[in-house]
Design a protein around this motif. Structure first.
Motif, mmCIF file in Angstrom:
data_model
loop_
_atom_site.group_PDB
_atom_site.id
_atom_site.type_symbol
_atom_site.label_atom_id
_atom_site.label_comp_id
_atom_site.label_asym_id
_atom_site.label_seq_id
_atom_site.Cartn_x
_atom_site.Cartn_y
_atom_site.Cartn_z
ATOM 1 N N HIS A 159 -24.503 36.247 -32.583
ATOM 2 C CA HIS A 159 -25.615 35.766 -31.756
ATOM 3 C C HIS A 159 -25.062 34.703 -30.811
ATOM 4 O O HIS A 159 -24.327 33.815 -31.238
ATOM 5 C CB HIS A 159 -26.712 35.160 -32.631
ATOM 6 N N TYR A 160 -25.429 34.805 -29.527
ATOM 7 C CA TYR A 160 -24.912 33.859 -28.558
ATOM 8 C C TYR A 160 -25.986 33.574 -27.496
ATOM 9 O O TYR A 160 -26.987 34.269 -27.410
ATOM 10 C CB TYR A 160 -23.634 34.383 -27.901
ATOM 11 N N THR A 161 -25.731 32.517 -26.732
ATOM 12 C CA THR A 161 -26.664 32.104 -25.691
ATOM 13 C C THR A 161 -25.906 31.584 -24.483
ATOM 14 O O THR A 161 -24.790 31.071 -24.612
ATOM 15 C CB THR A 161 -27.625 31.005 -26.212
ATOM 16 N N SER A 162 -26.529 31.708 -23.311
ATOM 17 C CA SER A 162 -25.946 31.129 -22.105
ATOM 18 C C SER A 162 -26.412 29.678 -21.911
ATOM 19 O O SER A 162 -25.935 28.977 -21.053
ATOM 20 C CB SER A 162 -26.322 31.962 -20.869
ATOM 21 N N LYS A 163 -27.368 29.243 -22.761
ATOM 22 C CA LYS A 163 -27.824 27.839 -22.733
ATOM 23 C C LYS A 163 -26.855 27.030 -23.578
ATOM 24 O O LYS A 163 -26.952 26.998 -24.803
ATOM 25 C CB LYS A 163 -29.245 27.726 -23.256
ATOM 26 N N LEU A 164 -25.915 26.384 -22.897
ATOM 27 C CA LEU A 164 -24.859 25.655 -23.611
ATOM 28 C C LEU A 164 -25.434 24.505 -24.410
ATOM 29 O O LEU A 164 -26.359 23.823 -23.975
ATOM 30 C CB LEU A 164 -23.792 25.179 -22.632
#
Length: 136
Positions: free
Chosen positions: A130-135
């Motif tokens: 699971h990953y996000t572009s919201k650092l």
């Protein structure tokens, strides 16, 4: 992916026997392969990246086989996700993320099995990342 992302969690995905209960996976680790910036050698990086790229098209090998090229994996020592028998999904706290981006990167999945009867089986185990572009 062209923009930097943060891994925020992972789930083990285990191949199970027909009874839906048994898995032969004892533990597994997903490693990120990194190249040392301190001793960065563009020619060595290019050769290693080309070698690692060949492995992305393989079905894997036994570590003890003569097909295994341990030199390619010397850079694959940074654990990203781990699972041990009985383990569950893991999510990082809201302020923590493991960076990754569209730069040329490689990952190695190492799986160890518990198979004392030496049964033949096909395994498709791994991780859902699971990953996000919201650092974070």
């Amino acid at each position: 992916m062209e923009k930097k992302q943060h891994i925020i969690g992972f789930e083990p995905l285990l191949t199970r026997e027909k009874d839906g209960k048994r898995t032969y996976v004892h533990h597994m680790t997903l490693f990120e392969c990194k190249f040392s910036a301190k001793h960065f050698d563009p020619e060595a990086f290019s050769k290693n990246a080309n070698d690692l790229d060949k492995w992305t098209k393989s079905n894997g090998v036994e570590c003890s086989s003569n097909l295994y090229s341990s030199g390619n994996w010397d850079s694959c020592v940074t654990p990203v996700a781990t699972y041990a028998y009985g383990g569950l999904s893991h999510y990082l706290p809201d302020h923590v993320g493991i960076p990754f981006s569209g730069k040329q990167k490689y990952y190695m999945l190492e799986i160890h099995y518990e198979n004392p009867n030496k049964n033949n089986f096909v395994d498709h185990s791994g991780f859902r990342i699971h990953y996000t572009s919201k650092l974070r």
